[in-house]
Write a protein that holds these residues in place. Sequence first.
Motif, mmCIF file in Angstrom:
data_model
loop_
_atom_site.group_PDB
_atom_site.id
_atom_site.type_symbol
_atom_site.label_atom_id
_atom_site.label_comp_id
_atom_site.label_asym_id
_atom_site.label_seq_id
_atom_site.Cartn_x
_atom_site.Cartn_y
_atom_site.Cartn_z
ATOM 1 N N LEU A 77 -25.702 -41.384 43.089
ATOM 2 C CA LEU A 77 -26.119 -42.523 43.903
ATOM 3 C C LEU A 77 -27.617 -42.732 43.704
ATOM 4 O O LEU A 77 -28.388 -41.766 43.743
ATOM 5 N N ALA A 78 -28.034 -43.969 43.525
ATOM 6 C CA ALA A 78 -29.458 -44.231 43.298
ATOM 7 C C ALA A 78 -29.878 -45.529 43.976
ATOM 8 O O ALA A 78 -29.359 -46.599 43.652
ATOM 9 N N ASN A 79 -30.811 -45.392 44.902
ATOM 10 C CA ASN A 79 -31.487 -46.550 45.502
ATOM 11 C C ASN A 79 -32.980 -46.374 45.206
ATOM 12 O O ASN A 79 -33.754 -45.983 46.067
ATOM 13 N N PRO A 80 -33.364 -46.637 43.959
ATOM 14 C CA PRO A 80 -34.725 -46.314 43.529
ATOM 15 C C PRO A 80 -35.715 -47.397 43.927
ATOM 16 O O PRO A 80 -35.323 -48.505 44.336
ATOM 17 N N PRO A 81 -37.008 -47.128 43.816
ATOM 18 C CA PRO A 81 -37.991 -48.209 43.950
ATOM 19 C C PRO A 81 -37.746 -49.243 42.850
ATOM 20 O O PRO A 81 -37.523 -48.877 41.699
ATOM 21 N N ASP A 86 -42.559 -49.600 45.340
ATOM 22 C CA ASP A 86 -43.330 -50.099 44.202
ATOM 23 C C ASP A 86 -42.834 -49.466 42.904
ATOM 24 O O ASP A 86 -42.646 -48.249 42.826
ATOM 25 N N ALA A 87 -42.669 -50.302 41.858
ATOM 26 C CA ALA A 87 -42.066 -49.802 40.619
ATOM 27 C C ALA A 87 -42.676 -50.446 39.384
ATOM 28 O O ALA A 87 -41.971 -50.880 38.471
ATOM 29 N N GLY A 88 -44.012 -50.541 39.359
ATOM 30 C CA GLY A 88 -44.665 -51.105 38.188
ATOM 31 C C GLY A 88 -44.625 -52.619 38.170
ATOM 32 O O GLY A 88 -43.997 -53.259 39.013
ATOM 33 N N ARG A 121 -39.464 -51.841 36.906
ATOM 34 C CA ARG A 121 -38.539 -50.975 36.183
ATOM 35 C C ARG A 121 -39.083 -49.566 35.911
ATOM 36 O O ARG A 121 -38.540 -48.828 35.091
ATOM 37 N N LEU A 122 -40.136 -49.198 36.605
ATOM 38 C CA LEU A 122 -40.765 -47.905 36.376
ATOM 39 C C LEU A 122 -39.770 -46.750 36.503
ATOM 40 O O LEU A 122 -39.769 -45.818 35.700
ATOM 41 N N VAL A 123 -38.904 -46.806 37.506
ATOM 42 C CA VAL A 123 -37.914 -45.746 37.727
ATOM 43 C C VAL A 123 -36.542 -46.140 37.176
ATOM 44 O O VAL A 123 -35.794 -45.294 36.686
ATOM 45 N N ARG A 135 -35.933 -44.975 33.644
ATOM 46 C CA ARG A 135 -35.715 -43.536 33.556
ATOM 47 C C ARG A 135 -34.296 -43.178 33.974
ATOM 48 O O ARG A 135 -33.641 -42.332 33.352
ATOM 49 N N ILE A 136 -33.807 -43.824 35.024
ATOM 50 C CA ILE A 136 -32.436 -43.558 35.460
ATOM 51 C C ILE A 136 -31.448 -43.928 34.364
ATOM 52 O O ILE A 136 -30.509 -43.182 34.068
ATOM 53 N N CYS A 137 -31.662 -45.072 33.752
ATOM 54 C CA CYS A 137 -30.767 -45.512 32.674
ATOM 55 C C CYS A 137 -30.749 -44.516 31.515
ATOM 56 O O CYS A 137 -29.700 -44.259 30.919
#
Length: 217
Positions: free
Chosen positions: A99-103, A122-124, A128-130, A133-135
Amino acid sequence: MNPLVPPGVYAPQEDTELLAGALSEESIPPGADVLDVGTGSGALALEAARLGLRVTAVDVSRRAVCTARLNAMMAGVPLRVRRGNLFTPVRGETFDLILANPPYVPAPDGDGLPRGAARAWDAGGDGRLVLDRICREAPGLLRPGGALLLVQSALSGPELTLAHLREGGMKAAVTRRRHIAFGPVLRTRERWLREQGLLSAAEDKEELVVIRAELPV
Protein backbone atom coordinates in the motif's frame (compact mmCIF):
# COMPACT_ATOMS: atom_id res chain seq x y z
CA MET A 1 -10.79 5.43 10.39
CA ASN A 2 -10.18 7.77 13.33
CA PRO A 3 -6.63 7.24 14.56
CA LEU A 4 -4.81 9.59 16.89
CA VAL A 5 -3.03 12.23 14.78
CA PRO A 6 -0.67 14.59 16.63
CA PRO A 7 0.73 17.75 15.01
CA GLY A 8 3.32 17.01 12.35
CA VAL A 9 1.80 13.66 11.32
CA TYR A 10 -0.20 13.28 8.11
CA ALA A 11 -3.90 12.99 8.94
CA PRO A 12 -6.12 10.58 6.97
CA GLN A 13 -7.83 12.46 4.14
CA GLU A 14 -9.69 11.71 0.92
CA ASP A 15 -6.68 9.94 -0.58
CA THR A 16 -6.47 7.65 2.46
CA GLU A 17 -10.18 6.86 2.17
CA LEU A 18 -9.88 6.16 -1.55
CA LEU A 19 -7.01 3.74 -1.01
CA ALA A 20 -8.82 2.06 1.89
CA GLY A 21 -11.75 1.42 -0.44
CA ALA A 22 -9.43 -0.23 -2.94
CA LEU A 23 -7.93 -2.36 -0.16
CA SER A 24 -11.39 -3.57 0.84
CA GLU A 25 -11.91 -4.97 -2.67
CA GLU A 26 -8.73 -7.07 -2.67
CA SER A 27 -9.11 -10.85 -2.43
CA ILE A 28 -6.21 -11.52 -0.14
CA PRO A 29 -6.17 -14.44 2.32
CA PRO A 30 -5.78 -13.92 6.08
CA GLY A 31 -2.15 -14.08 7.13
CA ALA A 32 -0.86 -12.60 3.90
CA ASP A 33 2.03 -10.15 4.25
CA VAL A 34 1.26 -6.48 3.62
CA LEU A 35 3.57 -3.47 3.52
CA ASP A 36 2.20 0.04 4.14
CA VAL A 37 4.91 2.45 3.03
CA GLY A 38 4.66 6.05 4.21
CA THR A 39 2.19 4.98 6.88
CA GLY A 40 1.74 8.34 8.64
CA SER A 41 -0.70 7.77 11.50
CA GLY A 42 -0.99 4.10 10.51
CA ALA A 43 -4.59 4.40 9.32
CA LEU A 44 -4.21 2.13 6.27
CA ALA A 45 -1.98 -0.32 8.10
CA LEU A 46 -4.63 -0.67 10.80
CA GLU A 47 -7.33 -1.27 8.18
CA ALA A 48 -5.21 -4.09 6.74
CA ALA A 49 -4.44 -5.55 10.18
CA ARG A 50 -8.16 -5.65 11.02
CA LEU A 51 -8.60 -7.91 7.96
CA GLY A 52 -6.32 -10.46 9.59
CA LEU A 53 -3.29 -9.60 7.46
CA ARG A 54 0.29 -9.46 8.74
CA VAL A 55 1.23 -5.82 8.30
CA THR A 56 4.52 -3.97 8.31
CA ALA A 57 4.28 -0.17 8.35
CA VAL A 58 7.17 2.11 7.37
CA ASP A 59 7.67 5.86 7.66
CA VAL A 60 10.68 8.17 7.56
CA SER A 61 9.23 10.35 10.33
CA ARG A 62 10.03 9.42 13.93
CA ARG A 63 6.81 11.08 15.04
CA ALA A 64 4.77 9.07 12.53
CA VAL A 65 6.40 5.81 13.63
CA CYS A 66 5.59 6.51 17.29
CA THR A 67 2.03 7.49 16.34
CA ALA A 68 1.43 4.34 14.28
CA ARG A 69 2.68 2.17 17.15
CA LEU A 70 0.43 3.96 19.63
CA ASN A 71 -2.60 3.70 17.35
CA ALA A 72 -2.00 -0.02 16.87
CA MET A 73 -1.77 -0.48 20.63
CA MET A 74 -4.98 1.48 21.19
CA ALA A 75 -6.76 -0.50 18.46
CA GLY A 76 -5.52 -3.82 19.86
CA VAL A 77 -4.15 -5.07 16.55
CA PRO A 78 -0.65 -6.41 15.80
CA LEU A 79 1.45 -4.06 13.67
CA ARG A 80 5.17 -4.14 12.93
CA VAL A 81 6.39 -0.56 12.50
CA ARG A 82 9.80 0.40 11.13
CA ARG A 83 11.43 3.79 10.59
CA GLY A 84 13.30 4.45 7.37
CA ASN A 85 13.32 5.91 3.89
CA LEU A 86 10.73 4.15 1.74
CA PHE A 87 11.70 0.47 1.29
CA THR A 88 15.07 0.61 3.04
CA PRO A 89 13.87 -0.98 6.34
CA VAL A 90 12.46 -4.05 4.53
CA ARG A 91 15.24 -4.83 2.07
CA GLY A 92 15.39 -8.56 1.41
CA GLU A 93 11.75 -9.12 2.34
CA THR A 94 8.82 -9.74 0.00
CA PHE A 95 5.10 -9.06 0.35
CA ASP A 96 1.76 -10.10 -1.08
CA LEU A 97 0.46 -6.52 -1.12
CA ILE A 98 2.05 -3.07 -0.93
CA LEU A 99 0.00 0.00 0.00
CA ALA A 100 1.40 3.42 -0.89
CA ASN A 101 0.04 6.89 -0.25
CA PRO A 102 3.26 8.77 -1.01
CA PRO A 103 3.91 12.51 -1.24
CA TYR A 104 2.78 13.57 -4.73
CA VAL A 105 2.15 17.33 -4.68
CA PRO A 106 4.35 19.38 -7.06
CA ALA A 107 6.32 22.00 -5.16
CA PRO A 108 7.59 25.39 -6.42
CA ASP A 109 10.92 24.89 -4.62
CA GLY A 110 11.16 21.36 -5.96
CA ASP A 111 14.95 21.34 -6.32
CA GLY A 112 15.41 20.89 -2.58
CA LEU A 113 14.39 17.96 -0.41
CA PRO A 114 11.26 18.62 1.68
CA ARG A 115 11.66 19.00 5.42
CA GLY A 116 9.45 18.52 8.46
CA ALA A 117 5.75 17.91 7.96
CA ALA A 118 6.03 18.85 4.26
CA ARG A 119 7.70 15.49 3.64
CA ALA A 120 4.18 14.03 3.71
CA TRP A 121 3.09 15.92 0.59
CA ASP A 122 5.90 17.82 -1.21
CA ALA A 123 7.42 15.72 -4.01
CA GLY A 124 9.67 17.85 -6.18
CA GLY A 125 8.79 20.16 -9.04
CA ASP A 126 6.82 17.50 -10.92
CA GLY A 127 5.42 15.64 -7.91
CA ARG A 128 7.28 12.46 -8.78
CA LEU A 129 10.18 12.51 -6.33
CA VAL A 130 8.87 9.42 -4.50
CA LEU A 131 6.50 8.01 -7.12
CA ASP A 132 9.34 7.17 -9.51
CA ARG A 133 11.23 5.35 -6.74
CA ILE A 134 8.15 3.30 -5.92
CA CYS A 135 7.72 2.37 -9.56
CA ARG A 136 11.35 1.24 -9.76
CA GLU A 137 11.59 -0.61 -6.47
CA ALA A 138 8.15 -2.04 -5.65
CA PRO A 139 8.23 -4.91 -8.20
CA GLY A 140 11.29 -6.33 -6.46
CA LEU A 141 9.46 -6.52 -3.13
CA LEU A 142 6.38 -8.31 -4.43
CA ARG A 143 5.84 -12.04 -4.55
CA PRO A 144 4.50 -13.55 -7.82
CA GLY A 145 0.85 -12.56 -8.08
CA GLY A 146 1.35 -9.78 -5.54
CA ALA A 147 -0.10 -6.32 -6.03
CA LEU A 148 0.70 -2.68 -5.43
CA LEU A 149 -2.10 -0.24 -4.57
CA LEU A 150 -1.00 3.37 -4.94
CA VAL A 151 -2.90 6.64 -4.70
CA GLN A 152 -1.73 9.87 -6.33
CA SER A 153 -2.93 13.13 -7.83
CA ALA A 154 -3.55 13.61 -11.53
CA LEU A 155 -1.20 16.59 -11.17
CA SER A 156 1.74 14.23 -10.83
CA GLY A 157 1.27 12.15 -13.97
CA PRO A 158 -0.65 8.88 -13.44
CA GLU A 159 0.14 7.97 -17.04
CA LEU A 160 3.86 8.02 -16.19
CA THR A 161 3.24 5.81 -13.16
CA LEU A 162 1.38 3.30 -15.33
CA ALA A 163 4.13 3.35 -17.97
CA HIS A 164 6.95 2.87 -15.45
CA LEU A 165 5.16 0.03 -13.67
CA ARG A 166 4.50 -1.73 -16.96
CA GLU A 167 8.14 -1.29 -17.92
CA GLY A 168 8.92 -3.08 -14.65
CA GLY A 169 6.92 -6.10 -15.80
CA MET A 170 3.68 -5.35 -13.97
CA LYS A 171 0.09 -5.24 -15.19
CA ALA A 172 -1.16 -1.79 -14.16
CA ALA A 173 -4.41 0.15 -14.45
CA VAL A 174 -6.32 2.98 -12.78
CA THR A 175 -9.07 1.39 -10.69
CA ARG A 176 -10.58 4.36 -8.82
CA ARG A 177 -10.97 8.09 -9.40
CA ARG A 178 -12.32 10.91 -7.28
CA HIS A 179 -12.48 14.69 -7.73
CA ILE A 180 -12.03 16.68 -4.53
CA ALA A 181 -11.91 20.35 -3.58
CA PHE A 182 -8.45 21.89 -3.36
CA GLY A 183 -6.93 21.39 0.06
CA PRO A 184 -4.85 23.98 1.94
CA VAL A 185 -1.59 23.09 0.15
CA LEU A 186 -3.04 23.26 -3.35
CA ARG A 187 -4.86 26.49 -2.59
CA THR A 188 -1.59 28.19 -1.72
CA ARG A 189 -0.03 26.87 -4.98
CA GLU A 190 -2.98 27.28 -7.32
CA ARG A 191 -1.50 30.21 -9.23
CA TRP A 192 1.87 28.49 -9.61
CA LEU A 193 0.24 25.24 -10.77
CA ARG A 194 -1.68 27.11 -13.44
CA GLU A 195 1.44 28.94 -14.56
CA GLN A 196 3.21 25.58 -14.90
CA GLY A 197 0.37 24.17 -16.99
CA LEU A 198 -0.44 21.55 -14.36
CA LEU A 199 -3.89 23.06 -13.83
CA SER A 200 -6.03 24.51 -16.59
CA ALA A 201 -7.91 27.76 -16.13
CA ALA A 202 -11.18 25.82 -15.90
CA GLU A 203 -10.11 23.24 -13.32
CA ASP A 204 -11.36 23.93 -9.81
CA LYS A 205 -10.96 20.44 -8.32
CA GLU A 206 -8.12 17.97 -7.89
CA GLU A 207 -8.45 14.47 -9.31
CA LEU A 208 -7.13 11.58 -7.22
CA VAL A 209 -6.56 8.13 -8.72
CA VAL A 210 -5.78 4.69 -7.35
CA ILE A 211 -3.45 2.60 -9.48
CA ARG A 212 -3.36 -1.16 -9.07
CA ALA A 213 -0.35 -3.00 -10.42
CA GLU A 214 0.05 -6.78 -10.25
CA LEU A 215 3.19 -8.86 -10.66
CA PRO A 216 2.43 -11.82 -12.93
CA VAL A 217 2.67 -15.31 -11.45
